[in-house]
Design an enzyme around this catalytic site. Structure first.
Site, short mmCIF file in Angstrom:
data_model
loop_
_atom_site.label_atom_id
_atom_site.label_comp_id
_atom_site.label_asym_id
_atom_site.label_seq_id
_atom_site.Cartn_x
_atom_site.Cartn_y
_atom_site.Cartn_z
N GLU A 41 -74.87 102.51 29.18
CA GLU A 41 -75.28 101.38 28.36
C GLU A 41 -76.80 101.30 28.41
O GLU A 41 -77.37 101.06 29.47
CB GLU A 41 -74.65 100.09 28.90
CG GLU A 41 -75.14 98.81 28.28
CD GLU A 41 -74.68 97.58 29.05
OE1 GLU A 41 -75.44 96.58 29.08
OE2 GLU A 41 -73.58 97.62 29.65
N ARG A 45 -83.98 95.95 26.65
CA ARG A 45 -85.03 95.26 27.38
C ARG A 45 -86.39 95.89 27.14
O ARG A 45 -87.42 95.34 27.57
CB ARG A 45 -84.71 95.27 28.88
CG ARG A 45 -83.46 94.49 29.24
CD ARG A 45 -83.17 94.55 30.72
NE ARG A 45 -81.91 93.90 31.04
CZ ARG A 45 -81.38 93.86 32.25
NH1 ARG A 45 -82.00 94.44 33.26
NH2 ARG A 45 -80.22 93.26 32.46
N THR A 69 -77.88 94.21 26.55
CA THR A 69 -78.87 93.14 26.40
C THR A 69 -79.20 92.93 24.92
O THR A 69 -80.35 92.78 24.53
CB THR A 69 -80.15 93.43 27.21
OG1 THR A 69 -79.82 94.00 28.47
CG2 THR A 69 -80.94 92.14 27.46
N LYS A 129 -67.82 90.23 29.47
CA LYS A 129 -68.70 90.59 30.58
C LYS A 129 -68.84 89.37 31.50
O LYS A 129 -69.25 88.30 31.05
CB LYS A 129 -70.06 91.00 30.03
CG LYS A 129 -71.13 91.27 31.09
CD LYS A 129 -72.43 91.70 30.40
CE LYS A 129 -73.54 91.94 31.41
NZ LYS A 129 -74.77 92.46 30.76
#
EC number: 4.1.2.14
Length: 210
Positions: A41, A45, A69, A129
């Site tokens: 993944e 960021r 993210t 998640k």
């Protein structure tokens, strides 16, 4: 053909990667593959996330590749265009969720409460998640959340490492565990991809015991 979620359940672990340089993307992916992990993944960021995803998709086509993210619809669009096969978000953003579902992109939204689980279920989402896992109370809190929602599976992320991975993987409602312990930033920065391979192998030894 198996679904993305079935594939993630087989993998059991999702390396959560933050890349500062695009040129590290493919060597890192290959190091994970060498260590036995064909999943990663790449987080949004940093500004190179989409480009890194595209590079991995081109050079390592058999890797199960996600974008993490993802905070905005624009990032979700960039992730899909780059070749991400699934999207992960730290929280539950209904606009991002609706966009992904509307475009056929599997999404694993972040949850930290029963209320957020119910929002996910309203969208037809049953894989979430659990983040940040350790700070929220670890497997005990996850178990408490799981009891009323029998159809929900969890991808705990946050504070998971080699020393507590076995506890999470053993949980019957865990689909897979996410974390960065396999892909330490200092190893990536130093170009020490052999360390990534070694940590991946250690991880699979733990997962394989379960």
């Amino acid at each position: 053909m198996i679904t993305i979620f079935e594939a993630l359940e087989r993998v059991r672990v999702i390396p959560v990667v933050t890349l500062e340089r695009v040129e590290d993307a493919v060597p890192l992916a290959r190091a994970l593959i060498t260590g036995g992990i064909r999943c990663m993944e790449v987080t949004f960021r940093t500004l190179v996330a989409a480009e890194a995803i595209a590079a991995i998709r081109q050079e390592c086509a058999d890797v199960l590749l996600g974008a993490g993210t993802v905070l905005t619809v624009e990032q979700a669009q960039q992730a899909q265009a780059a070749g991400a096969q699934f999207v992960v978000s730290p929280g539950f953003n209904p606009r991002v969720v609706a966009h992904c579902l509307g475009h056929g992109v599997p999404i694993i939204p972040g949850i930290a409460s029963a209320t957020e689980i119910e929002r996910a279920l309203e969208f037809g989402i049953s894989v979430v998640k659990f983040f940040p896992a350790e700070l929220l109370g670890g497997t005990a809190m996850m178990s408490a959340l799981a009891r009323p929602y029998t159809a929900v599976r969890f991808v705990p992320t946050g504070g998971i490492h080699l020393n507590n991975l076995a506890e999470y993987v053993a949980h019957p409602r865990v689909l897979a565990c996410g974390g960065s312990w396999m892909v330490p930033a200092q190893s990536i920065a130093a170009g020490d991809f052999s360390q990534v391979t070694a940590l991946s192998q250690q991880t699979l030894q733990i997962v394989g015991v379960m």
